[in-house]
Design a protein around this motif. Structure first.
Motif, mmCIF file in Angstrom:
data_model
loop_
_atom_site.group_PDB
_atom_site.id
_atom_site.type_symbol
_atom_site.label_atom_id
_atom_site.label_comp_id
_atom_site.label_asym_id
_atom_site.label_seq_id
_atom_site.Cartn_x
_atom_site.Cartn_y
_atom_site.Cartn_z
ATOM 1 N N PHE A 36 53.559 32.456 50.946
ATOM 2 C CA PHE A 36 52.227 32.352 51.535
ATOM 3 C C PHE A 36 51.172 32.685 50.494
ATOM 4 O O PHE A 36 51.363 33.593 49.678
ATOM 5 N N ALA A 37 50.038 31.991 50.554
ATOM 6 C CA ALA A 37 48.914 32.283 49.666
ATOM 7 C C ALA A 37 47.612 32.138 50.432
ATOM 8 O O ALA A 37 47.457 31.207 51.236
ATOM 9 N N LEU A 38 46.691 33.045 50.184
ATOM 10 C CA LEU A 38 45.356 32.995 50.780
ATOM 11 C C LEU A 38 44.350 33.182 49.665
ATOM 12 O O LEU A 38 44.447 34.131 48.883
ATOM 13 N N ALA A 39 43.394 32.268 49.571
ATOM 14 C CA ALA A 39 42.366 32.319 48.534
ATOM 15 C C ALA A 39 40.984 32.290 49.177
ATOM 16 O O ALA A 39 40.771 31.653 50.211
ATOM 17 N N ASP A 40 40.062 32.973 48.534
ATOM 18 C CA ASP A 40 38.671 33.042 48.982
ATOM 19 C C ASP A 40 37.809 32.614 47.807
ATOM 20 O O ASP A 40 37.766 33.290 46.771
ATOM 21 N N GLY A 41 37.136 31.464 47.944
ATOM 22 C CA GLY A 41 36.300 30.965 46.864
ATOM 23 C C GLY A 41 35.147 31.899 46.560
ATOM 24 O O GLY A 41 34.549 32.494 47.467
ATOM 25 N N VAL A 42 34.837 32.046 45.285
ATOM 26 C CA VAL A 42 33.725 32.890 44.860
ATOM 27 C C VAL A 42 32.445 32.081 44.997
ATOM 28 O O VAL A 42 32.254 31.072 44.312
ATOM 29 N N GLY A 83 38.896 21.962 35.869
ATOM 30 C CA GLY A 83 37.613 21.919 35.189
ATOM 31 C C GLY A 83 36.526 22.575 36.009
ATOM 32 O O GLY A 83 36.767 23.144 37.072
ATOM 33 N N GLY A 84 35.311 22.483 35.537
ATOM 34 C CA GLY A 84 34.198 23.091 36.248
ATOM 35 C C GLY A 84 34.222 24.608 36.133
ATOM 36 O O GLY A 84 34.899 25.192 35.292
ATOM 37 N N THR A 85 33.470 25.241 37.033
ATOM 38 C CA THR A 85 33.348 26.699 37.011
ATOM 39 C C THR A 85 33.806 27.343 38.315
ATOM 40 O O THR A 85 33.674 28.554 38.481
ATOM 41 N N GLY A 86 34.325 26.571 39.253
ATOM 42 C CA GLY A 86 34.766 27.120 40.537
ATOM 43 C C GLY A 86 35.815 28.196 40.350
ATOM 44 O O GLY A 86 36.689 28.089 39.495
ATOM 45 N N ASP A 87 35.737 29.240 41.169
ATOM 46 C CA ASP A 87 36.637 30.372 41.031
ATOM 47 C C ASP A 87 36.988 30.890 42.419
ATOM 48 O O ASP A 87 36.371 30.525 43.429
ATOM 49 N N ALA A 88 37.991 31.758 42.477
ATOM 50 C CA ALA A 88 38.454 32.306 43.754
ATOM 51 C C ALA A 88 39.161 33.627 43.508
ATOM 52 O O ALA A 88 39.598 33.916 42.387
ATOM 53 N N VAL A 89 39.273 34.417 44.559
ATOM 54 C CA VAL A 89 40.199 35.541 44.576
ATOM 55 C C VAL A 89 41.414 35.077 45.364
ATOM 56 O O VAL A 89 41.349 34.103 46.115
ATOM 57 N N LEU A 90 42.548 35.795 45.194
ATOM 58 C CA LEU A 90 43.812 35.250 45.708
ATOM 59 C C LEU A 90 44.797 36.357 45.994
ATOM 60 O O LEU A 90 44.877 37.341 45.246
ATOM 61 N N VAL A 91 45.560 36.203 47.071
ATOM 62 C CA VAL A 91 46.721 37.052 47.325
ATOM 63 C C VAL A 91 47.899 36.144 47.641
ATOM 64 O O VAL A 91 47.759 35.156 48.371
ATOM 65 N N SER A 149 39.530 37.795 39.030
ATOM 66 C CA SER A 149 39.521 36.557 39.813
ATOM 67 C C SER A 149 40.591 35.652 39.233
ATOM 68 O O SER A 149 41.150 35.915 38.162
ATOM 69 N N VAL A 150 40.869 34.561 39.921
ATOM 70 C CA VAL A 150 41.902 33.648 39.448
ATOM 71 C C VAL A 150 41.554 33.098 38.066
ATOM 72 O O VAL A 150 42.391 33.087 37.150
ATOM 73 N N ARG A 151 40.337 32.656 37.891
ATOM 74 C CA ARG A 151 39.957 32.022 36.621
ATOM 75 C C ARG A 151 39.885 33.020 35.469
ATOM 76 O O ARG A 151 40.182 32.673 34.320
ATOM 77 N N THR A 152 39.477 34.254 35.741
ATOM 78 C CA THR A 152 39.171 35.188 34.655
ATOM 79 C C THR A 152 40.240 36.236 34.375
ATOM 80 O O THR A 152 40.200 36.892 33.341
ATOM 81 N N THR A 153 41.196 36.437 35.280
ATOM 82 C CA THR A 153 42.120 37.554 35.112
ATOM 83 C C THR A 153 42.998 37.412 33.870
ATOM 84 O O THR A 153 43.368 36.315 33.460
ATOM 85 N N ARG A 154 43.347 38.547 33.284
ATOM 86 C CA ARG A 154 44.352 38.620 32.245
ATOM 87 C C ARG A 154 45.657 39.078 32.891
ATOM 88 O O ARG A 154 45.638 39.756 33.922
ATOM 89 N N PRO A 155 46.794 38.705 32.319
ATOM 90 C CA PRO A 155 48.070 38.991 32.982
ATOM 91 C C PRO A 155 48.246 40.443 33.404
ATOM 92 O O PRO A 155 48.742 40.717 34.496
#
Length: 235
Positions: A36-42, A83-91, A149-155
């Motif tokens: 299961f995955a749930l994401a919330d767009g920034v 591409g683009g700049t769209g981002d999200a948080v995710l569990v 966030s999904v786009r910016t996180t480091r491992p």
């Protein structure tokens, strides 16, 4: 889909212009259960909704053998390819026999459910949580400023945990930052309410954000079919 747990998902746009939340679920052949995955767009523009959908789908389809942290990294790669700049948080909740391994970035949450009470499994990656951990004051708006966030996180910044037995609840902040744990407990204890009850209540009591929940019932109430409530997301 015999043997899989019964699960429900629901989402409401609330007063926002569009719904930028997304959920995904995937059961690969031979895997121990459903991921299961749930994401919330920034933000709330169309790119936020696309980012949430892409991230949730990519995470849910990551092979279970790779683990949930890898699912977050797969979602990151999918956003970069978008591409683009769209981002999200995710569990992400990835099954193993008897439970789930969980990974997250941002303030999307996972809870366990023992039939009467929820227990928060994740720690928000927000500026508010950063200051709380250091016993420092902070303005209320810091609750909504994420540090990963999904786009910016480091491992090494990806949060991980696991849970054995019981039910599982994933939520966006439009649910868990509006409803108290006691209210969540009360709603989940009523079989007729579940995810849809959480979301409807969050909006009814004045929630100003998209509200999304995914509830996996405890194994003792497993049924032969997976049940879900479809919901629209941003175009």
């Amino acid at each position: 889909m015999t043997g899989y747990p019964r699960w429900h998902t629901a989402s409401e746009q609330g007063p926002r212009e569009r719904n930028a939340d997304a959920v995904s679920a995937y059961a690969a052949a031979g895997a121990p259960g459903i991921t299961f995955a749930l994401a919330d767009g920034v933000g709330s523009d169309p790119s936020a909704g696309r980012a949430a959908r892409v991230a949730a789908s990519a995470a849910a389809r990551t092979p279970v053998s790779e683990g949930p942290a890898a699912a977050v990294r797969t979602a990151q790669q999918a956003l970069r390819e978008l591409g683009g700049t769209g981002d999200a948080v995710l569990v992400v909740a990835m099954p193993f026999p008897g439970g789930y391994r969980i990974a997250w970035v941002g303030d999307a949450r996972a809870y366990s459910w023992n039939g009467s009470m929820v227990r928060k499994l994740t720690e928000d990656h927000t500026m508010a949580e950063y200051f709380r951990a250091r016993r420092q004051p902070y303005p209320p708006r810091m609750e909504h400023v994420v540090t990963t966030s999904v786009r910016t996180t480091r491992p090494h910044e990806i949060g991980t945990t696991e849970v054995v037995g019981g039910g599982l609840l994933l939520t966006s902040d439009g649910v868990h930052k509006v409803l108290t744990p006691a209210t969540i407990d009360e709603i989940l204890a009523d079989p007729a309410r579940g995810a849809s009850g959480l979301v409807a209540t969050a909006i009814a009591v004045g929630g100003r954000d998209n509200a999304t929940a995914l509830f996996v019932e405890p194994p003792e109430v497993d049924v032969a079919a997976v049940v879900t409530e479809p919901f629209p997301t941003a175009a």
